[in-house]
Design an enzyme around this catalytic site. Sequence first.
Site, short mmCIF file in Angstrom:
data_model
loop_
_atom_site.label_atom_id
_atom_site.label_comp_id
_atom_site.label_asym_id
_atom_site.label_seq_id
_atom_site.Cartn_x
_atom_site.Cartn_y
_atom_site.Cartn_z
N GLU A 179 0.60 -1.00 -0.21
CA GLU A 179 0.07 0.28 0.43
C GLU A 179 0.76 1.22 -0.22
OE1 GLU A 179 -2.29 0.43 3.42
OE2 GLU A 179 -3.46 2.35 2.88
N LYS B 4 -2.92 -1.74 -2.77
CA LYS B 4 -3.40 -0.51 -2.61
C LYS B 4 -2.74 0.41 -2.91
CE LYS B 4 -5.86 0.65 2.13
NZ LYS B 4 -6.69 -0.46 3.04
P1 13P Z 1 -8.98 4.79 4.70
O1 13P Z 1 -9.97 4.28 3.51
O2 13P Z 1 -9.57 5.44 5.55
O3 13P Z 1 -8.07 5.44 3.87
O4 13P Z 1 -7.56 3.65 4.90
C1 13P Z 1 -7.84 2.66 3.91
C2 13P Z 1 -6.25 2.23 5.58
O5 13P Z 1 -5.91 0.70 4.99
C3 13P Z 1 -5.13 3.05 5.27
O6 13P Z 1 -3.97 2.68 5.51
#
Ligand code: 13P
Length: 344
Positions: A178, A220
């Site tokens: 991510e 992600k």
């Molecule tokens: P949000 O959908 O609130 O951005 O969070 C996603 C997430 O896992 C951030 O690490």
Amino acid sequence: MGTTSELERTAREMLADGRGLLAADESTGTITKRFDAHGIESTEENRRRYRELLFTTGGIEHDLGGIILYDETVRQSTSEGTPMVSLLGQRGIVPGIKVDKGAKDLAGFPGEKVTEGLDGLRERFGEYRELGLRFAKWRTVTDVDDERPTPTGIHVNAHVQARYAALAQEAGLVPIVEPESIMDGDHGIDRSAEVTEAVLQAVFDQLLRQRVALEGVVLKTNMVVSGYAGSDQAGPDEVAERTLQVLHRVVPPAVPGIVFLSGGQDDAQATANLDAIQRAGAQPWIVSFSYARALQGQAMATWGGNEDDVEAAQRVFRHRTRMTGLANRGQWTPEAEQEHTAGV
Ligand code: 13P
């Protein structure tokens, strides 16, 4: 040691049948901030009650194929004594774990961050595997303005993502990689696209160099949107087009799945933008969601820490997961939102 085909099977199972992920992996610091906003005391027991509320909501397994947990939660059980990880397994929801230790200031590069947590990670993965966790998450953070990110800021975070992903695969857990480009600034959508593309390109370069099997990775990422503080805000069709253009350029088709974070978009935007992306048609990868705030915000507010409001909060949470699930299948409409809201 996980084989590539096992990892790929897990990645596809998490996202099968139009389902997505719930990120319920807020660190103690982050959940405390969220609780504070609603006057909820952030005790270990309140955090346990809140996660139990979410995970026992009826019907969520129709729209959620996986839930990302925090270390504290994987050691907790429901009030009836079922370990949270087993509860999810029984419901057909794949349990995962956030393993990074947060984004810290990058020395020598003011305003940039690097995510820490590699020390001891091999041993931690061993324990998480024993506990029944099947995927992991590591978030890196890139702030965006005219000067940031620097090439070094991009590089060190891409490098650490690949170090983590290789260790996750070695332990047999699917790494969710991510790299989040933050959309809080006043930059326009062009800058958002430029940075997102550079960040993702660097990440895939490092994943390949460090021998991570792309078939066993889930990406992600943020959607490509206008910086929230900017005056000109792109609508869902433009967000879909710009997001998919970047992903087509830099994400190899070997990757089984891409999920979006909500990143501070409100519920309506996160739903409408996802719906527009799905309506653009089939893609080389499964495309889905992995939201925290856009799934939990209203439910947490409704609960407010009160036992009497658990059922109402679960109805609100089910509504939001259902709407997001509809959007994820390209079937969301404002009318559906209204009908279901009426039923909440
Ligand atoms: P949000 O959908 O609130 O951005 O969070 C996603 C997430 O896992 C951030 O690490």
